[in-house]
Design a protein around this motif. Structure first.
Motif, PDB file in Angstrom:
ATOM      1  N   ALA A  75       0.714  -4.304 -19.544  1.00  0.00           N
ATOM      2  CA  ALA A  75      -0.888  -5.811 -18.728  1.00  0.00           C
ATOM      3  C   ALA A  75      -0.296  -6.383 -18.010  1.00  0.00           C
ATOM      4  CB  ALA A  75      -0.660  -7.225 -20.155  1.00  0.00           C
ATOM      5  N   ALA A  76       0.328  -5.459 -17.017  1.00  0.00           N
ATOM      6  CA  ALA A  76       0.476  -5.702 -15.834  1.00  0.00           C
ATOM      7  C   ALA A  76       0.336  -4.546 -14.879  1.00  0.00           C
ATOM      8  CB  ALA A  76       2.057  -6.820 -15.329  1.00  0.00           C
ATOM      9  N   PRO A  77       0.251  -4.585 -13.727  1.00  0.00           N
ATOM     10  CA  PRO A  77       1.035  -3.429 -12.552  1.00  0.00           C
ATOM     11  C   PRO A  77       2.647  -3.307 -12.828  1.00  0.00           C
ATOM     12  CG  PRO A  77      -0.042  -4.781 -11.458  1.00  0.00           C
ATOM     13  CD  PRO A  77       0.067  -5.666 -12.510  1.00  0.00           C
ATOM     14  N   TYR A  78       2.983  -2.169 -12.784  1.00  0.00           N
ATOM     15  CA  TYR A  78       4.318  -1.856 -13.476  1.00  0.00           C
ATOM     16  C   TYR A  78       5.024  -0.136 -12.946  1.00  0.00           C
ATOM     17  CZ  TYR A  78       8.137  -0.145 -15.746  1.00  0.00           C
ATOM     18  OH  TYR A  78       9.550  -0.161 -16.371  1.00  0.00           O
ATOM     19  N   ALA A  79       5.978  -0.229 -11.807  1.00  0.00           N
ATOM     20  CA  ALA A  79       6.406   0.923 -11.406  1.00  0.00           C
ATOM     21  C   ALA A  79       7.660   1.191 -12.263  1.00  0.00           C
ATOM     22  CB  ALA A  79       6.179   0.646 -10.373  1.00  0.00           C
ATOM     23  N   HIS A  80       8.102   2.110 -12.350  1.00  0.00           N
ATOM     24  CA  HIS A  80       9.310   2.760 -12.367  1.00  0.00           C
ATOM     25  C   HIS A  80      10.695   2.962 -11.333  1.00  0.00           C
ATOM     26  CE1 HIS A  80       8.138   5.485 -16.168  1.00  0.00           C
ATOM     27  NE2 HIS A  80       8.876   3.937 -16.603  1.00  0.00           N
ATOM     28  N   GLY A 121       0.876  -1.209   0.134  1.00  0.00           N
ATOM     29  CA  GLY A 121       0.062  -0.406   0.079  1.00  0.00           C
ATOM     30  C   GLY A 121       0.712   1.033   0.206  1.00  0.00           C
ATOM     31  N   VAL A 122       2.011   0.722  -0.865  1.00  0.00           N
ATOM     32  CA  VAL A 122       2.962   2.045  -0.373  1.00  0.00           C
ATOM     33  C   VAL A 122       4.391   2.764  -1.715  1.00  0.00           C
ATOM     34  CG1 VAL A 122       4.445   3.581   0.370  1.00  0.00           C
ATOM     35  CG2 VAL A 122       3.387   2.281   1.957  1.00  0.00           C
ATOM     36  N   GLY A 123       3.728   3.582  -2.732  1.00  0.00           N
ATOM     37  CA  GLY A 123       4.934   4.188  -3.542  1.00  0.00           C
ATOM     38  C   GLY A 123       3.849   4.234  -4.441  1.00  0.00           C
ATOM     39  N   VAL A 124       4.327   4.638  -5.635  1.00  0.00           N
ATOM     40  CA  VAL A 124       4.141   5.291  -7.161  1.00  0.00           C
ATOM     41  C   VAL A 124       4.057   3.989  -8.036  1.00  0.00           C
ATOM     42  CG1 VAL A 124       4.531   6.745  -8.292  1.00  0.00           C
ATOM     43  CG2 VAL A 124       5.398   6.600  -6.323  1.00  0.00           C
ATOM     44  N   LEU A 125       3.137   4.234  -9.131  1.00  0.00           N
ATOM     45  CA  LEU A 125       2.631   3.124 -10.157  1.00  0.00           C
ATOM     46  C   LEU A 125       3.331   3.730 -11.214  1.00  0.00           C
ATOM     47  CD1 LEU A 125       0.101   0.766  -8.681  1.00  0.00           C
ATOM     48  CD2 LEU A 125       1.986   0.348  -8.570  1.00  0.00           C
ATOM     49  N   ARG A 126       2.925   3.340 -12.337  1.00  0.00           N
ATOM     50  CA  ARG A 126       3.832   4.149 -13.488  1.00  0.00           C
ATOM     51  C   ARG A 126       2.340   3.288 -14.755  1.00  0.00           C
ATOM     52  NH1 ARG A 126       3.966   8.724 -16.634  1.00  0.00           N
ATOM     53  NH2 ARG A 126       5.132   7.899 -18.909  1.00  0.00           N
ATOM     54  N   THR A 127       1.024   4.411 -14.634  1.00  0.00           N
ATOM     55  CA  THR A 127      -0.530   3.594 -15.354  1.00  0.00           C
ATOM     56  C   THR A 127      -0.057   3.913 -16.765  1.00  0.00           C
ATOM     57  OG1 THR A 127      -1.064   5.014 -14.044  1.00  0.00           O
ATOM     58  CG2 THR A 127      -1.266   3.551 -12.910  1.00  0.00           C
ATOM     59  N   LEU A 128      -1.505   3.484 -17.332  1.00  0.00           N
ATOM     60  CA  LEU A 128      -1.334   3.310 -18.558  1.00  0.00           C
ATOM     61  C   LEU A 128      -2.980   2.907 -18.973  1.00  0.00           C
ATOM     62  CD1 LEU A 128      -1.515   4.758 -21.986  1.00  0.00           C
ATOM     63  CD2 LEU A 128      -0.457   2.282 -22.422  1.00  0.00           C
ATOM     64  N   PRO A 129      -4.033   3.417 -18.536  1.00  0.00           N
ATOM     65  CA  PRO A 129      -5.024   2.853 -18.831  1.00  0.00           C
ATOM     66  C   PRO A 129      -5.893   2.407 -20.059  1.00  0.00           C
ATOM     67  CG  PRO A 129      -6.052   5.310 -19.421  1.00  0.00           C
ATOM     68  CD  PRO A 129      -4.280   4.573 -18.753  1.00  0.00           C
ATOM     69  N   THR A 130      -6.078   0.929 -20.104  1.00  0.00           N
ATOM     70  CA  THR A 130      -6.745   0.117 -21.700  1.00  0.00           C
ATOM     71  C   THR A 130      -7.232   0.899 -22.226  1.00  0.00           C
ATOM     72  OG1 THR A 130      -6.855  -2.109 -19.620  1.00  0.00           O
ATOM     73  CG2 THR A 130      -7.762  -1.425 -21.484  1.00  0.00           C
TER      74      THR A 130
END
Length: 486
Positions: free
Chosen positions: A355-360, A271-280
């Motif tokens: 096609a998955a959760p991802y973070a830099h 529950g902590v961090g920063v995700l790199r997201t791209l909407p489908t």
């Protein structure tokens, strides 16, 4: 489409200087950060001489780095070993936090900059070079602090176990993509393991990379690799050439993707961090893209995923080239989403292209957000509290990264426009073979075959058509190029 000029070379110093002068003007217009303030340089020099080194020692692991030729800001080093019928991967990431006290001058300046910015003639670094190209960089033969991701993979390349430790490491070899590709090509698949660190790492990187590519295809990941442009100045004229990617670049990128996916899993679980997201892409957008494929005559079976289609598109087919351009609409809306106490639950937690959760977390020398993600992941992996300086920064990081991403895009587009105008400036009135790749109310855009230029074109156009386009104007000062099809 091809829009990034990565290098200016040539034997005509005046012509090179003319382009560099225009690049400098673009940087001034966009307010790209220039030199570091004296206080930041002094603080960086002090940190470089006395980093906080971890106690763990992994200098016996034969790491190598793999980067573009000439790179000195080396974020990652890798070492792959066989383990049973699978693999063990050690992936070391530069420990930038060891050199940056939170709230110190270098930290404050990095938050202002956001990321390293690239123009064809100059790199504007996120951190002072004494750190980014020196003390914090994973340079060959140098002992450096690092975050080391430790993965156990099965025979198919699936991660079965992972850990993250801070340790000192030492890279044995500084390699570029061409060297790795040549070393891998010299050993046919299925041959006995070669001797020597370089050849063995090249072969194992190929094996793991190919397996991770297969997993990417299976989960529906999308990849649209595009070549980059190089410009040479000779005899008062400019020439553009394409630098196509070699397979070793994608093999190497697969390790970064694997690490980013592991980081996102940790962040979501903790529950902590920063995700790199791209909407489908929604059904309407995908439906529009499917109709474009049909109109262009590109076969797209109903059961084939978008990612599979994109991987097989060819630049040398006019219809497929046009469809590659239209695919850009599927990759809009990328952003950063913070996770933390008191923050709202995100609407999107995955990256559609991955096609998955991802973070830099693999480029902390060149990207601000990675430093915070690494520290968060290390704490989560160790079962410790994430430091307050990380959690306090989480709400502001998306804004900082969004602003620096916008600036990076403006700089890249503006420099590329100027280069393309320079290449065409003395050819106004000539006709060029081109492919119509986009439409608008005045005409659309064409991708010229030679030189590889993407530019507006006026006239009655149809998507995917091959046309003979007349160059109507090429303004070197503004970077505006315009074609017409009467």
């Amino acid at each position: 489409m091809v829009r990034r000029v990565i290098r200016v070379t040539g034997s005509d110093p005046d012509s090179v200087a003319a382009l560099e002068k225009r690049f400098a003007a673009i940087r001034a217009r966009l307010a790209v950060p220039a030199d570091f303030p004296p206080g930041v340089l002094a603080a960086a020099a002090a940190s470089a001489s006395a980093p906080g080194l971890p106690a763990a020692d992994l200098t016996d692991v034969p790491f190598v780095t793999v980067d573009p030729p000439g790179s000195t800001d080396l974020d990652q080093a890798l070492c792959i070993q066989r383990r049973g019928d699978g693999y063990h991967v050690d992936y070391a990431i530069a420990d930038v936090p060891a050199f940056l006290p939170p709230g110190g001058p270098v930290d404050v300046e990095a938050r202002r900059r956001g990321q390293t910015l690239y123009a064809p003639d100059l790199r504007t670094p996120l951190h002072p070079p004494v750190l980014s190209e020196g003390a914090a960089s994973l340079l060959e033969g140098q002992v450096r602090p690092a975050f080391v991701w430790r993965f156990d993979l099965d025979a198919a390349g699936v991660v079965k176990a992972r850990d993250l430790v801070r340790a000192v490491v030492r890279s044995r070899h500084r390699l570029d993509y061409g060297q790795v590709q040549a070393a891998a090509d010299a050993v046919p698949e299925g041959s006995p393991d070669p001797g020597g660190d370089v050849a063995l790492q090249a072969v194992l990187l190929r094996e793991v990379g190919v397996r991770r590519q297969a997993l990417e295809r299976a989960r529906g990941g999308a990849n649209l690799p595009l070549p980059e442009q190089e410009v040479s100045a000779e005899g008062g004229h400019y020439r553009l050439t394409l630098r196509p990617a070699v397979p070793a670049e994608d093999w190497n990128a697969q390790l970064s993707l694997m690490t980013g996916m592991a980081a996102a899993e940790l962040m979501l679980a903790g529950g902590v961090g920063v995700l790199r997201t791209l909407p489908t892409p929604d059904d309407a957008l995908v439906g529009r893209f499917r109709r474009q494929a049909q109109a262009l005559g590109v076969a797209w079976p109903a059961q084939e995923t978008t990612g599979s289609l994109l991987r097989r598109l060819r630049r040398d087919d006019p219809a497929e080239l046009a469809l590659m351009h239209e695919a850009g609409a599927l990759f809009r809306g990328a952003g950063y989403v913070p996770l933390g106490p008191g923050l709202p639950a995100p609407d999107v937690t995955t990256h559609a292209a991955v096609a998955a959760p991802y973070a830099h977390v693999t480029a902390p020398l060149r990207r601000l957000v990675d430093r915070f993600g690494l520290v968060a992941c290390h704490a989560l992996c160790a079962g410790e509290d994430v430091p307050a300086w990380v959690t306090d920064a989480l709400p502001e990081l998306p804004t900082a990264m969004r602003g620096s991403d916008q600036l990076a895009g403006q700089l890249e587009r503006s420099c590329t426009d100027v280069v393309e105008a320079a290449v065409l400036a003395d050819r106004v009135g000539e006709r060029f073979e081109a492919v119509v790749v986009d439409l608008n109310h005045t005409g659309g855009k064409v991708q010229v075959v030679d030189p590889a230029v993407l530019a507006p074109c006026e006239g009655a156009l149809r998507l995917g058509d091959q046309v003979s386009a007349r160059l109507a104007s090429a303004d070197l000062d503004s970077g505006e190029v315009r074609f017409e099809v009467p």
